[in-house]
Design a protein around this motif. Sequence first.
Motif, PDB file in Angstrom:
ATOM      1  N   MET A   1       0.832  -1.210   0.000  1.00  0.00           N
ATOM      2  CA  MET A   1       0.000   0.000   0.000  1.00  0.00           C
ATOM      3  C   MET A   1       0.864   1.257   0.000  1.00  0.00           C
ATOM      4  SD  MET A   1      -3.273  -0.660  -0.047  1.00  0.00           S
ATOM      5  CE  MET A   1      -4.255   0.521   0.858  1.00  0.00           C
ATOM      6  N   GLY A   2       2.004   1.223   0.723  1.00  0.00           N
ATOM      7  CA  GLY A   2       2.834   2.406   0.808  1.00  0.00           C
ATOM      8  C   GLY A   2       3.666   2.662  -0.420  1.00  0.00           C
ATOM      9  N   SER A   3       3.688   1.700  -1.342  1.00  0.00           N
ATOM     10  CA  SER A   3       4.591   1.806  -2.483  1.00  0.00           C
ATOM     11  C   SER A   3       4.198   2.903  -3.463  1.00  0.00           C
ATOM     12  CB  SER A   3       4.666   0.471  -3.226  1.00  0.00           C
ATOM     13  OG  SER A   3       3.402   0.122  -3.753  1.00  0.00           O
ATOM     14  N   VAL A   4       2.966   3.412  -3.384  1.00  0.00           N
ATOM     15  CA  VAL A   4       2.580   4.488  -4.314  1.00  0.00           C
ATOM     16  C   VAL A   4       3.278   5.799  -3.967  1.00  0.00           C
ATOM     17  CG1 VAL A   4       0.343   3.479  -4.907  1.00  0.00           C
ATOM     18  CG2 VAL A   4       0.491   5.078  -2.996  1.00  0.00           C
ATOM     19  N   PHE A   5       3.761   5.946  -2.728  1.00  0.00           N
ATOM     20  CA  PHE A   5       4.526   7.124  -2.330  1.00  0.00           C
ATOM     21  C   PHE A   5       6.013   6.792  -2.466  1.00  0.00           C
ATOM     22  CE2 PHE A   5       0.459   8.119  -0.532  1.00  0.00           C
ATOM     23  CZ  PHE A   5       0.394   9.502  -0.513  1.00  0.00           C
ATOM     24  N   GLN A   6       6.635   7.313  -3.496  1.00  0.00           N
ATOM     25  CA  GLN A   6       8.016   6.976  -3.820  1.00  0.00           C
ATOM     26  C   GLN A   6       8.955   8.107  -3.380  1.00  0.00           C
ATOM     27  OE1 GLN A   6       9.218   4.017  -5.360  1.00  0.00           O
ATOM     28  NE2 GLN A   6       7.152   3.323  -4.854  1.00  0.00           N
ATOM     29  N   LEU A   7       9.978   7.758  -2.588  1.00  0.00           N
ATOM     30  CA  LEU A   7      10.960   8.741  -2.149  1.00  0.00           C
ATOM     31  C   LEU A   7      11.921   9.055  -3.287  1.00  0.00           C
ATOM     32  CD1 LEU A   7      12.069  10.419   0.233  1.00  0.00           C
ATOM     33  CD2 LEU A   7      13.527   8.464   0.803  1.00  0.00           C
ATOM     34  N   LYS A   8      12.075  10.360  -3.581  1.00  0.00           N
ATOM     35  CA  LYS A   8      12.955  10.798  -4.656  1.00  0.00           C
ATOM     36  C   LYS A   8      13.947  11.824  -4.123  1.00  0.00           C
ATOM     37  CE  LYS A   8       9.736   9.772  -8.370  1.00  0.00           C
ATOM     38  NZ  LYS A   8       9.189  10.217  -9.674  1.00  0.00           N
ATOM     39  N   ARG A  10      16.770  15.025  -5.258  1.00  0.00           N
ATOM     40  CA  ARG A  10      17.403  15.969  -6.181  1.00  0.00           C
ATOM     41  C   ARG A  10      18.470  16.713  -5.394  1.00  0.00           C
ATOM     42  NH1 ARG A  10      14.014  17.578 -10.597  1.00  0.00           N
ATOM     43  NH2 ARG A  10      12.970  15.690 -11.324  1.00  0.00           N
ATOM     44  N   GLY A  11      19.702  16.235  -5.449  1.00  0.00           N
ATOM     45  CA  GLY A  11      20.740  16.811  -4.607  1.00  0.00           C
ATOM     46  C   GLY A  11      20.418  16.557  -3.148  1.00  0.00           C
ATOM     47  N   ALA A  12      20.406  17.623  -2.339  1.00  0.00           N
ATOM     48  CA  ALA A  12      20.079  17.487  -0.915  1.00  0.00           C
ATOM     49  C   ALA A  12      18.577  17.378  -0.669  1.00  0.00           C
ATOM     50  CB  ALA A  12      20.640  18.684  -0.141  1.00  0.00           C
ATOM     51  N   LEU A  13      17.786  17.708  -1.680  1.00  0.00           N
ATOM     52  CA  LEU A  13      16.324  17.709  -1.535  1.00  0.00           C
ATOM     53  C   LEU A  13      15.779  16.290  -1.591  1.00  0.00           C
ATOM     54  CD1 LEU A  13      13.688  19.449  -1.434  1.00  0.00           C
ATOM     55  CD2 LEU A  13      13.662  19.298  -3.932  1.00  0.00           C
ATOM     56  N   GLU A  14      14.923  15.956  -0.615  1.00  0.00           N
ATOM     57  CA  GLU A  14      14.224  14.673  -0.628  1.00  0.00           C
ATOM     58  C   GLU A  14      12.726  14.924  -0.532  1.00  0.00           C
ATOM     59  OE1 GLU A  14      15.667  11.696   2.030  1.00  0.00           O
ATOM     60  OE2 GLU A  14      17.776  12.220   1.709  1.00  0.00           O
ATOM     61  N   TYR A  15      11.966  14.212  -1.351  1.00  0.00           N
ATOM     62  CA  TYR A  15      10.513  14.383  -1.362  1.00  0.00           C
ATOM     63  C   TYR A  15       9.859  13.096  -1.847  1.00  0.00           C
ATOM     64  CZ  TYR A  15      11.160  15.052  -6.401  1.00  0.00           C
ATOM     65  OH  TYR A  15      11.508  14.868  -7.719  1.00  0.00           O
ATOM     66  N   PHE A  16       8.585  12.956  -1.527  1.00  0.00           N
ATOM     67  CA  PHE A  16       7.814  11.814  -2.006  1.00  0.00           C
ATOM     68  C   PHE A  16       6.956  12.247  -3.192  1.00  0.00           C
ATOM     69  CE2 PHE A  16       8.892  10.528   2.251  1.00  0.00           C
ATOM     70  CZ  PHE A  16       9.045   9.147   2.160  1.00  0.00           C
ATOM     71  N   GLU A  17       6.866  11.372  -4.169  1.00  0.00           N
ATOM     72  CA  GLU A  17       5.974  11.612  -5.302  1.00  0.00           C
ATOM     73  C   GLU A  17       5.053  10.409  -5.459  1.00  0.00           C
ATOM     74  OE1 GLU A  17       5.802  13.564  -9.724  1.00  0.00           O
ATOM     75  OE2 GLU A  17       7.744  13.281  -8.750  1.00  0.00           O
ATOM     76  N   GLY A  28       1.424  14.489  -7.630  1.00  0.00           N
ATOM     77  CA  GLY A  28       1.200  14.627  -6.199  1.00  0.00           C
ATOM     78  C   GLY A  28       2.514  14.517  -5.455  1.00  0.00           C
ATOM     79  N   ILE A  29       2.867  15.553  -4.721  1.00  0.00           N
ATOM     80  CA  ILE A  29       4.161  15.646  -4.034  1.00  0.00           C
ATOM     81  C   ILE A  29       3.933  15.824  -2.535  1.00  0.00           C
ATOM     82  CG2 ILE A  29       6.308  16.983  -3.850  1.00  0.00           C
ATOM     83  CD1 ILE A  29       5.940  15.661  -6.598  1.00  0.00           C
ATOM     84  N   PHE A  30       4.829  15.224  -1.734  1.00  0.00           N
ATOM     85  CA  PHE A  30       4.874  15.512  -0.298  1.00  0.00           C
ATOM     86  C   PHE A  30       6.330  15.712   0.072  1.00  0.00           C
ATOM     87  CE2 PHE A  30       4.616  14.671   4.300  1.00  0.00           C
ATOM     88  CZ  PHE A  30       3.520  15.467   4.622  1.00  0.00           C
ATOM     89  N   GLY A 264       8.800  22.895  11.946  1.00  0.00           N
ATOM     90  CA  GLY A 264       8.393  23.340  10.618  1.00  0.00           C
ATOM     91  C   GLY A 264       7.224  22.536  10.073  1.00  0.00           C
ATOM     92  N   ARG A 265       6.987  22.679   8.791  1.00  0.00           N
ATOM     93  CA  ARG A 265       5.908  21.977   8.119  1.00  0.00           C
ATOM     94  C   ARG A 265       6.390  21.438   6.770  1.00  0.00           C
ATOM     95  NH1 ARG A 265       4.439  23.211  12.469  1.00  0.00           N
ATOM     96  NH2 ARG A 265       2.395  23.966  13.181  1.00  0.00           N
ATOM     97  N   MET A 266       5.874  20.253   6.419  1.00  0.00           N
ATOM     98  CA  MET A 266       6.029  19.741   5.069  1.00  0.00           C
ATOM     99  C   MET A 266       4.908  20.302   4.202  1.00  0.00           C
ATOM    100  SD  MET A 266       7.148  17.397   7.456  1.00  0.00           S
ATOM    101  CE  MET A 266       5.728  16.327   7.787  1.00  0.00           C
ATOM    102  N   ALA A 267       5.108  20.248   2.895  1.00  0.00           N
ATOM    103  CA  ALA A 267       4.088  20.722   1.957  1.00  0.00           C
ATOM    104  C   ALA A 267       3.560  19.559   1.133  1.00  0.00           C
ATOM    105  CB  ALA A 267       4.656  21.791   1.036  1.00  0.00           C
ATOM    106  N   ALA A 268       2.259  19.538   0.938  1.00  0.00           N
ATOM    107  CA  ALA A 268       1.619  18.687  -0.075  1.00  0.00           C
ATOM    108  C   ALA A 268       1.349  19.591  -1.281  1.00  0.00           C
ATOM    109  CB  ALA A 268       0.325  18.094   0.444  1.00  0.00           C
ATOM    110  N   VAL A 269       1.752  19.130  -2.438  1.00  0.00           N
ATOM    111  CA  VAL A 269       1.540  19.882  -3.681  1.00  0.00           C
ATOM    112  C   VAL A 269       0.824  18.956  -4.650  1.00  0.00           C
ATOM    113  CG1 VAL A 269       2.619  21.197  -5.551  1.00  0.00           C
ATOM    114  CG2 VAL A 269       3.702  21.142  -3.283  1.00  0.00           C
ATOM    115  N   PHE A 270      -0.279  19.426  -5.221  1.00  0.00           N
ATOM    116  CA  PHE A 270      -1.114  18.592  -6.087  1.00  0.00           C
ATOM    117  C   PHE A 270      -1.507  19.419  -7.300  1.00  0.00           C
ATOM    118  CE2 PHE A 270      -4.902  15.367  -5.822  1.00  0.00           C
ATOM    119  CZ  PHE A 270      -4.270  14.560  -6.755  1.00  0.00           C
TER     120      PHE A 270
END
Length: 273
Positions: A1-8, A10-17, A28-30, A264-270
Amino acid sequence: MGSVFQLKRRGALEYFEIEFPFPGIARGIFTTRKGGVSLPPFNSLNMALHVGDEKEKVLLNRKIVSEALDIPLEDFTSGEQVHGDKAVVVERDHRGRGAYDLKDVIPGTDALITGEKDVALTAYFADCVPIYILCPQDRKIGIVHAGWKGTALGIAGKTVKTMKEVFGIKEKDCMAFIGPSIGPCCYTVGENVFMQFSYRFEKSRDGFFKELFQGKWSLDLWSANKYDLISSGLEPQNIFVSGLCTCCCGDLFFSYRRENGNTGRMAAVFKLI
């Protein structure tokens, strides 16, 4: 179930797509807490303007994410987030509200829905539940900020209902993706929260709570929101839960509870594409 959120990365930046079953419709980004410029206790990728961080650093963090995702910061559009149950339709002329300043956020709303390609729905989290709603046939999307209050008020189901009223979507065709948030492993609540859920969910409430000792329960917000979405007409197989606990994973996520609110806060971007 968790596999749809993939950790990516870009340099030092880490985010889920989100890996959507229907590609080419939306992104969809987190974000995580990694890859930004904010200083402790907001280190490092704080995306929110309302937590006491330096505005210049927050805007630079947002620029870092915007450029990495190739989504213009001018598209980022956000609501005030008041832990209510209101969903607002985002039109093209709402584009960019809240991107650079808190003064022009869309007031008094915890859910945003749109059919516009030129806006990126955004919301901010540090334990509350991000819910991405995708209606692929109609090319409509929604983002929901569901803390315990919003969950108890049924904000997820009410957002689906608003999407049906405004866009004419069919609930059975919609999909929902429940992102990283505090899990039942870490979320202990008292009688006040327990009783608030009693008003909304009645008998089903017992499926979300596990009594730990007298007057204290663990609360499963993932299950509560999934139940609400199913009750609103979504098919169970169309609801995906990341299973990632923000309170457990201190290296990846901010957590309001773990850090006693000073964080702080994370952002969801859709965004439709």
